[in-house]
Write a protein that holds these residues in place. Sequence first.
Motif, mmCIF file in Angstrom:
data_model
loop_
_atom_site.group_PDB
_atom_site.id
_atom_site.type_symbol
_atom_site.label_atom_id
_atom_site.label_comp_id
_atom_site.label_asym_id
_atom_site.label_seq_id
_atom_site.Cartn_x
_atom_site.Cartn_y
_atom_site.Cartn_z
ATOM 1 N N GLY A 280 -0.879 -12.971 -2.174
ATOM 2 C CA GLY A 280 -0.069 -12.912 -3.380
ATOM 3 C C GLY A 280 -0.043 -11.587 -4.107
ATOM 4 O O GLY A 280 0.582 -11.468 -5.164
ATOM 5 N N TYR A 281 -0.703 -10.566 -3.538
ATOM 6 C CA TYR A 281 -0.715 -9.252 -4.180
ATOM 7 C C TYR A 281 0.355 -8.374 -3.525
ATOM 8 O O TYR A 281 0.058 -7.430 -2.798
ATOM 9 C CB TYR A 281 -2.105 -8.618 -4.076
ATOM 10 N N GLU A 282 1.593 -8.686 -3.824
ATOM 11 C CA GLU A 282 2.711 -8.010 -3.168
ATOM 12 C C GLU A 282 2.957 -6.618 -3.730
ATOM 13 O O GLU A 282 3.715 -5.845 -3.142
ATOM 14 C CB GLU A 282 3.966 -8.873 -3.279
ATOM 15 N N ASN A 283 2.343 -6.293 -4.847
ATOM 16 C CA ASN A 283 2.473 -4.964 -5.425
ATOM 17 C C ASN A 283 1.158 -4.191 -5.368
ATOM 18 O O ASN A 283 0.866 -3.370 -6.222
ATOM 19 C CB ASN A 283 2.976 -5.050 -6.866
ATOM 20 N N ALA A 284 0.367 -4.487 -4.345
ATOM 21 C CA ALA A 284 -0.817 -3.693 -4.020
ATOM 22 C C ALA A 284 -0.531 -2.991 -2.697
ATOM 23 O O ALA A 284 -0.086 -3.627 -1.724
ATOM 24 C CB ALA A 284 -2.057 -4.563 -3.907
ATOM 25 N N PHE A 285 -0.759 -1.689 -2.652
ATOM 26 C CA PHE A 285 -0.340 -0.889 -1.509
ATOM 27 C C PHE A 285 -1.517 -0.072 -0.974
ATOM 28 O O PHE A 285 -2.257 0.541 -1.732
ATOM 29 C CB PHE A 285 0.791 0.054 -1.922
ATOM 30 N N VAL A 286 -1.657 -0.077 0.326
ATOM 31 C CA VAL A 286 -2.747 0.646 0.983
ATOM 32 C C VAL A 286 -2.192 1.913 1.624
ATOM 33 O O VAL A 286 -1.194 1.871 2.358
ATOM 34 C CB VAL A 286 -3.418 -0.231 2.064
ATOM 35 N N GLY A 287 -2.854 3.037 1.357
ATOM 36 C CA GLY A 287 -2.486 4.299 1.992
ATOM 37 C C GLY A 287 -3.738 5.059 2.395
ATOM 38 O O GLY A 287 -4.818 4.824 1.863
ATOM 39 N N THR A 288 -3.583 5.973 3.345
ATOM 40 C CA THR A 288 -4.731 6.751 3.816
ATOM 41 C C THR A 288 -4.413 8.240 3.856
ATOM 42 O O THR A 288 -3.266 8.643 4.010
ATOM 43 C CB THR A 288 -5.174 6.312 5.231
ATOM 44 N N VAL A 289 -5.456 9.040 3.705
ATOM 45 C CA VAL A 289 -5.319 10.493 3.772
ATOM 46 C C VAL A 289 -5.063 10.939 5.208
ATOM 47 O O VAL A 289 -4.283 11.857 5.461
ATOM 48 C CB VAL A 289 -6.592 11.179 3.246
ATOM 49 N N ASN B 88 11.388 -0.237 -6.566
ATOM 50 C CA ASN B 88 11.737 0.465 -7.806
ATOM 51 C C ASN B 88 10.561 0.483 -8.787
ATOM 52 O O ASN B 88 10.714 0.274 -9.992
ATOM 53 C CB ASN B 88 12.963 -0.178 -8.474
ATOM 54 N N ILE B 89 9.369 0.772 -8.264
ATOM 55 C CA ILE B 89 8.157 0.826 -9.077
ATOM 56 C C ILE B 89 8.014 2.212 -9.703
ATOM 57 O O ILE B 89 8.106 3.224 -9.014
ATOM 58 C CB ILE B 89 6.928 0.471 -8.226
ATOM 59 N N LYS B 90 7.765 2.236 -11.009
ATOM 60 C CA LYS B 90 7.713 3.493 -11.744
ATOM 61 C C LYS B 90 6.345 3.784 -12.376
ATOM 62 O O LYS B 90 6.179 4.805 -13.033
ATOM 63 C CB LYS B 90 8.778 3.493 -12.848
ATOM 64 N N GLU B 91 5.388 2.896 -12.191
ATOM 65 C CA GLU B 91 4.040 3.124 -12.728
ATOM 66 C C GLU B 91 3.019 2.448 -11.828
ATOM 67 O O GLU B 91 3.225 1.303 -11.412
ATOM 68 C CB GLU B 91 3.914 2.588 -14.147
ATOM 69 N N VAL B 92 1.923 3.149 -11.517
ATOM 70 C CA VAL B 92 0.899 2.601 -10.620
ATOM 71 C C VAL B 92 -0.492 2.944 -11.127
ATOM 72 O O VAL B 92 -0.678 3.897 -11.893
ATOM 73 C CB VAL B 92 1.045 3.155 -9.174
ATOM 74 N N LEU B 93 -1.459 2.147 -10.680
ATOM 75 C CA LEU B 93 -2.871 2.515 -10.784
ATOM 76 C C LEU B 93 -3.290 3.027 -9.417
ATOM 77 O O LEU B 93 -3.116 2.344 -8.407
ATOM 78 C CB LEU B 93 -3.734 1.316 -11.169
ATOM 79 N N LEU B 94 -3.822 4.229 -9.378
ATOM 80 C CA LEU B 94 -4.277 4.843 -8.129
ATOM 81 C C LEU B 94 -5.795 4.781 -8.102
ATOM 82 O O LEU B 94 -6.471 5.346 -8.961
ATOM 83 C CB LEU B 94 -3.786 6.293 -8.075
ATOM 84 N N MET B 95 -6.352 4.054 -7.115
ATOM 85 C CA MET B 95 -7.801 3.853 -7.064
ATOM 86 C C MET B 95 -8.334 4.060 -5.645
ATOM 87 O O MET B 95 -7.616 3.854 -4.663
ATOM 88 C CB MET B 95 -8.170 2.451 -7.554
ATOM 89 N N GLU C 177 -5.277 -7.149 -13.424
ATOM 90 C CA GLU C 177 -5.064 -6.451 -14.691
ATOM 91 C C GLU C 177 -4.029 -5.334 -14.583
ATOM 92 O O GLU C 177 -3.529 -4.849 -15.604
ATOM 93 C CB GLU C 177 -6.384 -5.875 -15.196
ATOM 94 N N ASN C 178 -3.711 -4.941 -13.366
ATOM 95 C CA ASN C 178 -2.771 -3.845 -13.152
ATOM 96 C C ASN C 178 -1.643 -4.315 -12.239
ATOM 97 O O ASN C 178 -1.884 -4.776 -11.123
ATOM 98 C CB ASN C 178 -3.485 -2.649 -12.522
ATOM 99 N N LYS C 179 -0.423 -4.192 -12.714
ATOM 100 C CA LYS C 179 0.714 -4.766 -12.003
ATOM 101 C C LYS C 179 0.908 -4.145 -10.624
ATOM 102 O O LYS C 179 1.186 -4.836 -9.650
ATOM 103 C CB LYS C 179 1.981 -4.597 -12.837
#
Length: 285
Positions: free
Chosen positions: A169-178, A195-202, A139-141
Motif C-alpha cells: 500500500g505504499y505506492e508513493n514510496a520509491f527506491v533508488g540506488t547510487v 506529478n509529485i512535487k515534494e518528497v522526503l529523501l532518506m 507521516e510523509n506522503k
Amino acid sequence: MKKAIIVASFGTSYENALKNSIEVIEKEIEENFNEYDIFRAFTSHRIIKKLKVTKNIHISTPEEVLEKLYEEGYDEVIIQPLHIIPGEEYDYIKNIKKEFKEKFSSIKIGRPIFYYQGVEGVPDDYSLFIKSIDNILKENKNVILFGHGTAHPSASVYGCIQTVLEDEGYENAFVGTVEGYPSLDNVLNRLKRKNIKEVLLMPLMVVAGDHVLNDMASEEEDSWKTILESEGIKVNLFMKGLGEIREFRNLYIDRIEDVINDRYKKVGRTKKGIKNENTNNFVKL
C-alpha cells in the motif's frame, strides 16, 4: 564455554555515523545477549586503511577477530552482519566462515536485512523492514529510499523492495540506488508520472556516512537533492542512518535470536524438490 558475537558492518570513517548507528547497535546486542562477548569488525578494507592512516584507529577484519577468538579459546561464534543486502560483503563473510569452521565447535552467520520473502516457514524480511520504518512512511506522503546499489546479482533486492512497498500500500514510496537499478532517473520518471512535487529523501543505509552527506544531501550539482530540486521538486531530508531507528535495530536482535535458536535455516534445493532444513519437509517442484 566462551561465546562471542562478531558485529560485522561495512564500516564508516565518519565518527558521528559510527557513534549514532553502529555503536548503538553493538550496545543493544551486548545488552540483549550478555552471555556473549561482543566484538566489532569492518568488512571494508578501504575504510579500515583510511582510519589507520588518517586517525591512527585500528579496526579488525572479520578474519582477524576470528583468529583472535580462536587463540583465546572461544568455542561458539556468531557473526551478525549489519549489511542491508546479501551482496559481496555477505559473500565475503560466508567464505571466511568456511575457512574457520574447523576451529570452533560452532560458528554461525545471521542473515542481512533483506533475505527471505514469500517463502513458507521463514520470515518475510522485506515486510518486516517496511514495518520497522512504518511511522516514517505514514507521516510523509512521498518518500524516496536512497540505497547504495551494486553490480552483484543481489541488486535485484532493490527492485523487490519497490514491489513489496507497492503490494503493502505504499505506492508513493520509491527506491533508488547510487550504483545500479533503480537509478535516480528511474525514480524521477515515477515521480513525474505521478506529478509529485515534494518528497522526503532518506537513506536506505545503516549509517549516514559519505554517500548520504555527499551523494544524497549536499549542495553539489550532482547530488540527488540538487537534481530533484532542479526538476521543481521540494526536498525534505531525513539525515539519519537506519541504525538510528530503534525499530530497525530490533531486526538485528531478532536475527541473532533466530541463529541462537536454529530457526529458519537456509532453504536448500535437492533433486526431488525444495527442502527446508529446519523441518526436513519437501515441496514438490
